[in-house]
Design a protein around this motif. Structure first.
Motif, PDB file in Angstrom:
ATOM      1  N   ARG A   1     -21.236 -21.886  -0.486  1.00  0.00           N
ATOM      2  CA  ARG A   1     -20.855 -22.958   0.420  1.00  0.00           C
ATOM      3  C   ARG A   1     -21.770 -22.961   1.633  1.00  0.00           C
ATOM      4  N   HIS A   2     -22.076 -24.161   2.120  1.00  0.00           N
ATOM      5  CA  HIS A   2     -23.100 -24.298   3.165  1.00  0.00           C
ATOM      6  C   HIS A   2     -22.677 -23.666   4.490  1.00  0.00           C
ATOM      7  N   HIS A   3     -21.367 -23.538   4.743  1.00  0.00           N
ATOM      8  CA  HIS A   3     -20.925 -23.011   6.035  1.00  0.00           C
ATOM      9  C   HIS A   3     -20.951 -21.487   6.088  1.00  0.00           C
ATOM     10  N   PHE A   4     -21.373 -20.838   5.020  1.00  0.00           N
ATOM     11  CA  PHE A   4     -21.584 -19.396   5.035  1.00  0.00           C
ATOM     12  C   PHE A   4     -23.082 -19.123   5.016  1.00  0.00           C
ATOM     13  N   GLU A   5     -23.510 -18.176   5.828  1.00  0.00           N
ATOM     14  CA  GLU A   5     -24.941 -17.875   5.896  1.00  0.00           C
ATOM     15  C   GLU A   5     -25.440 -17.239   4.612  1.00  0.00           C
ATOM     16  N   THR A   6     -24.646 -16.357   4.039  1.00  0.00           N
ATOM     17  CA  THR A   6     -25.052 -15.662   2.818  1.00  0.00           C
ATOM     18  C   THR A   6     -23.895 -15.622   1.835  1.00  0.00           C
ATOM     19  N   GLU A   7     -24.220 -15.328   0.566  1.00  0.00           N
ATOM     20  CA  GLU A   7     -23.184 -15.167  -0.433  1.00  0.00           C
ATOM     21  C   GLU A   7     -22.276 -13.985  -0.102  1.00  0.00           C
ATOM     22  N   GLN A   8     -22.859 -12.922   0.488  1.00  0.00           N
ATOM     23  CA  GLN A   8     -22.072 -11.751   0.844  1.00  0.00           C
ATOM     24  C   GLN A   8     -21.034 -12.092   1.906  1.00  0.00           C
ATOM     25  N   GLN A   9     -21.427 -12.905   2.875  1.00  0.00           N
ATOM     26  CA  GLN A   9     -20.483 -13.335   3.908  1.00  0.00           C
ATOM     27  C   GLN A   9     -19.357 -14.159   3.291  1.00  0.00           C
ATOM     28  N   GLN A  10     -19.705 -15.034   2.354  1.00  0.00           N
ATOM     29  CA  GLN A  10     -18.699 -15.839   1.677  1.00  0.00           C
ATOM     30  C   GLN A  10     -17.747 -14.962   0.882  1.00  0.00           C
ATOM     31  N   ARG A  11     -18.284 -13.948   0.229  1.00  0.00           N
ATOM     32  CA  ARG A  11     -17.464 -13.037  -0.575  1.00  0.00           C
ATOM     33  C   ARG A  11     -16.503 -12.249   0.310  1.00  0.00           C
ATOM     34  N   GLU A  12     -16.999 -11.763   1.437  1.00  0.00           N
ATOM     35  CA  GLU A  12     -16.154 -10.995   2.346  1.00  0.00           C
ATOM     36  C   GLU A  12     -15.062 -11.863   2.955  1.00  0.00           C
ATOM     37  N   ALA A  13     -15.387 -13.107   3.279  1.00  0.00           N
ATOM     38  CA  ALA A  13     -14.388 -14.020   3.838  1.00  0.00           C
ATOM     39  C   ALA A  13     -13.295 -14.319   2.821  1.00  0.00           C
ATOM     40  N   GLY A  14     -13.705 -14.512   1.560  1.00  0.00           N
ATOM     41  CA  GLY A  14     -12.717 -14.766   0.516  1.00  0.00           C
ATOM     42  C   GLY A  14     -11.796 -13.582   0.297  1.00  0.00           C
ATOM     43  N   THR A  15     -12.356 -12.379   0.295  1.00  0.00           N
ATOM     44  CA  THR A  15     -11.552 -11.166   0.118  1.00  0.00           C
ATOM     45  C   THR A  15     -10.589 -10.982   1.280  1.00  0.00           C
ATOM     46  N   PHE A  16     -11.087 -11.242   2.502  1.00  0.00           N
ATOM     47  CA  PHE A  16     -10.227 -11.123   3.681  1.00  0.00           C
ATOM     48  C   PHE A  16      -9.073 -12.119   3.611  1.00  0.00           C
ATOM     49  N   GLY A  17      -9.369 -13.347   3.179  1.00  0.00           N
ATOM     50  CA  GLY A  17      -8.328 -14.353   3.034  1.00  0.00           C
ATOM     51  C   GLY A  17      -7.277 -13.949   2.012  1.00  0.00           C
ATOM     52  N   MET A  18      -7.722 -13.340   0.912  1.00  0.00           N
ATOM     53  CA  MET A  18      -6.771 -12.888  -0.110  1.00  0.00           C
ATOM     54  C   MET A  18      -5.869 -11.794   0.437  1.00  0.00           C
ATOM     55  N   TRP A  19      -6.427 -10.865   1.210  1.00  0.00           N
ATOM     56  CA  TRP A  19      -5.611  -9.805   1.792  1.00  0.00           C
ATOM     57  C   TRP A  19      -4.600 -10.361   2.782  1.00  0.00           C
ATOM     58  N   LEU A  20      -4.988 -11.391   3.546  1.00  0.00           N
ATOM     59  CA  LEU A  20      -4.037 -12.032   4.452  1.00  0.00           C
ATOM     60  C   LEU A  20      -2.894 -12.679   3.674  1.00  0.00           C
ATOM     61  N   PHE A  21      -3.243 -13.339   2.568  1.00  0.00           N
ATOM     62  CA  PHE A  21      -2.216 -13.950   1.721  1.00  0.00           C
ATOM     63  C   PHE A  21      -1.271 -12.889   1.169  1.00  0.00           C
ATOM     64  N   LEU A  22      -1.820 -11.778   0.689  1.00  0.00           N
ATOM     65  CA  LEU A  22      -0.978 -10.715   0.141  1.00  0.00           C
ATOM     66  C   LEU A  22      -0.091 -10.103   1.225  1.00  0.00           C
ATOM     67  N   LEU A  23      -0.574 -10.087   2.463  1.00  0.00           N
ATOM     68  CA  LEU A  23       0.252  -9.585   3.563  1.00  0.00           C
ATOM     69  C   LEU A  23       1.492 -10.454   3.750  1.00  0.00           C
ATOM     70  N   THR A  24       1.331 -11.776   3.661  1.00  0.00           N
ATOM     71  CA  THR A  24       2.496 -12.663   3.759  1.00  0.00           C
ATOM     72  C   THR A  24       3.444 -12.442   2.577  1.00  0.00           C
ATOM     73  N   GLU A  25       2.886 -12.153   1.407  1.00  0.00           N
ATOM     74  CA  GLU A  25       3.720 -11.877   0.240  1.00  0.00           C
ATOM     75  C   GLU A  25       4.507 -10.577   0.421  1.00  0.00           C
ATOM     76  N   ILE A  26       3.879  -9.592   1.024  1.00  0.00           N
ATOM     77  CA  ILE A  26       4.568  -8.328   1.286  1.00  0.00           C
ATOM     78  C   ILE A  26       5.743  -8.557   2.227  1.00  0.00           C
ATOM     79  N   MET A  27       5.539  -9.384   3.254  1.00  0.00           N
ATOM     80  CA  MET A  27       6.627  -9.682   4.185  1.00  0.00           C
ATOM     81  C   MET A  27       7.753 -10.428   3.485  1.00  0.00           C
ATOM     82  N   PHE A  28       7.391 -11.341   2.574  1.00  0.00           N
ATOM     83  CA  PHE A  28       8.410 -12.106   1.845  1.00  0.00           C
ATOM     84  C   PHE A  28       9.247 -11.187   0.966  1.00  0.00           C
ATOM     85  N   PHE A  29       8.590 -10.408   0.112  1.00  0.00           N
ATOM     86  CA  PHE A  29       9.331  -9.502  -0.757  1.00  0.00           C
ATOM     87  C   PHE A  29      10.015  -8.404   0.050  1.00  0.00           C
TER      88      PHE A  29
END
Length: 253
Positions: free
Chosen positions: A25-53
Motif C-alpha cells: 500500500r502506498h501509505h507505507f514506506e516499506t513492505e516491512q512497515q506494512q507487515r508490522e502495522a498489520g501484525t500490531f492491528g491484529m494484536w489490538l483486535f485480539l486484545l479486545t477479544e480477550i476483554m470480551f471473553f
C-alpha cells in the motif's frame, strides 16, 4: 569530482530502492512497515477479544461460586468424550495452521494450500461435534427458556447396579439455577463457535488466494495474522473445556 557526485547519488538511490510487491500500500514506506502495522492491528483486535471473553469468564466464575451444586450437576450433563475430541481437533488444527505459516514463508504453494484445507476440515469437524452436543441439549430440554426442564436435576436417574441416584439430587430452587450454567454454556461456546465459523470463511478466502500464488512470493502477512486469530480461538477453547466440562465431576463419588 563529477564522478564522485554520480557515485554518491547511485549509492543513495540503491539504499532507497526496494522491490515493491503488488500488495504494498502506498501509505507505507516499506513492505516491512506494512507487515508490522498489520501484525500490531491484529494484536489490538485480539486484545479486545480477550476483554470480551474475559467478561464471560468472570461471570461464569462468579455464578459458579454462588451456585456451585447447580453448576456441578449441570456440568455433569456435558459429554467429556465429545469435549475431549474437540480439544484434540483444535490442537491439531493449530499445529496444521502453524505448518501453513511455515509453508508460506518457504514459498511452498502446494503445501500451503494443503495445510489450509486441513485446517478447514478440522474446523468443520469441531462444529459437527458441537452440533451433536447442542442437539442433545435440545432433546433433554436443557436450552434456557420457558421449556427448560429441571426434573433430571431434582430426581436424577438411578444407577441400576447400586440402586442409588447417579447424581446428588438438588432442591427445586437450586435446580432452577442450573439454567444459569446453560445460559453461560451456550453464550461462551456459541461465541466460540461463531469465531470458528468466521475463521473457516476466512480460510476459504485465504485458500483461494493461496492457490493463485498470492502468499508464496514474499507476501505472508495475511497468513501470519490469521494464524494469530486461529491460535487465539484454540486457546479460548483450552480454557472453556476444563471450566465447563471438568468442574468437580460426580461429587457424590
Amino acid at each position: 569530482m563529477d564522478n564522485t557526485i554520480v557515485a554518491t547519488h547511485d549509492i543513495h538511490a540503491e539504499e532507497h530502492h526496494h522491490v515493491s510487491l503488488p500488495q504494498h500500500r502506498h501509505h507505507f514506506e516499506t513492505e516491512q512497515q506494512q507487515r508490522e502495522a498489520g501484525t500490531f492491528g491484529m494484536w489490538l483486535f485480539l486484545l479486545t477479544e480477550i476483554m470480551f471473553f474475559g467478561g464471560l469468564f468472570f461471570a461464569y466464575l462468579l455464578y459458579r461460586n454462588w451456585y456451585n451444586p447447580a453448576f456441578v450437576a449441570a456440568s455433569n450433563q456435558l459429554s467429556i468424550p465429545l469435549g475431549t475430541v474437540n480439544t484434540a481437533v483444535l490442537i491439531t488444527s493449530g499445529f496444521v495452521m502453524a505448518l501453513g505459516v511455515w509453508a508460506a514463508e518457504v514459498r511452498k504453494k502446494g503445501l500451503l494450500v494443503l495445510f489450509l484445507i486441513l485446517t478447514i476440515v478440522s474446523g468443520c469437524v469441531f462444529l459437527g461435534v458441537k452440533y451433536v452436543e447442542y442437539k442433545e441439549k435440545w432433546e433433554k430440554h436443557h436450552i434456557p427458556g420457558a421449556s427448560f426442564d429441571i426434573s433430571e436435576f431434582v430426581n436424577p436417574p438411578v444407577n441400576p447396579k447400586t440402586g442409588k441416584p447417579i447424581e446428588e439430587p438438588l432442591s427445586p430452587d437450586m435446580a432452577r439455577k442450573t439454567q444459569i450454567f446453560f445460559v453461560l454454556y451456550f453464550a461462551m461456546t456459541g461465541m466460540h463457535a461463531l469465531h470458528m465459523i468466521i475463521g473457516i470463511a476466512l480460510l476459504f478466502w485465504l485458500t483461494a488466494r493461496a492457490n493463485r500464488g498470492d502468499f508464496t512470493a514474499g507476501y505472508v502477512a495475511p497468513i501470519e495474522n490469521f494464524a494469530l486469530y486461529w491460535h487465539f480461538v484454540d486457546i479460548v477453547w483450552i480454557f472453556l473445556f476444563p471450566l465447563l466440562y471438568l468442574i468437580n465431576r460426580h461429587p457424590g463419588t
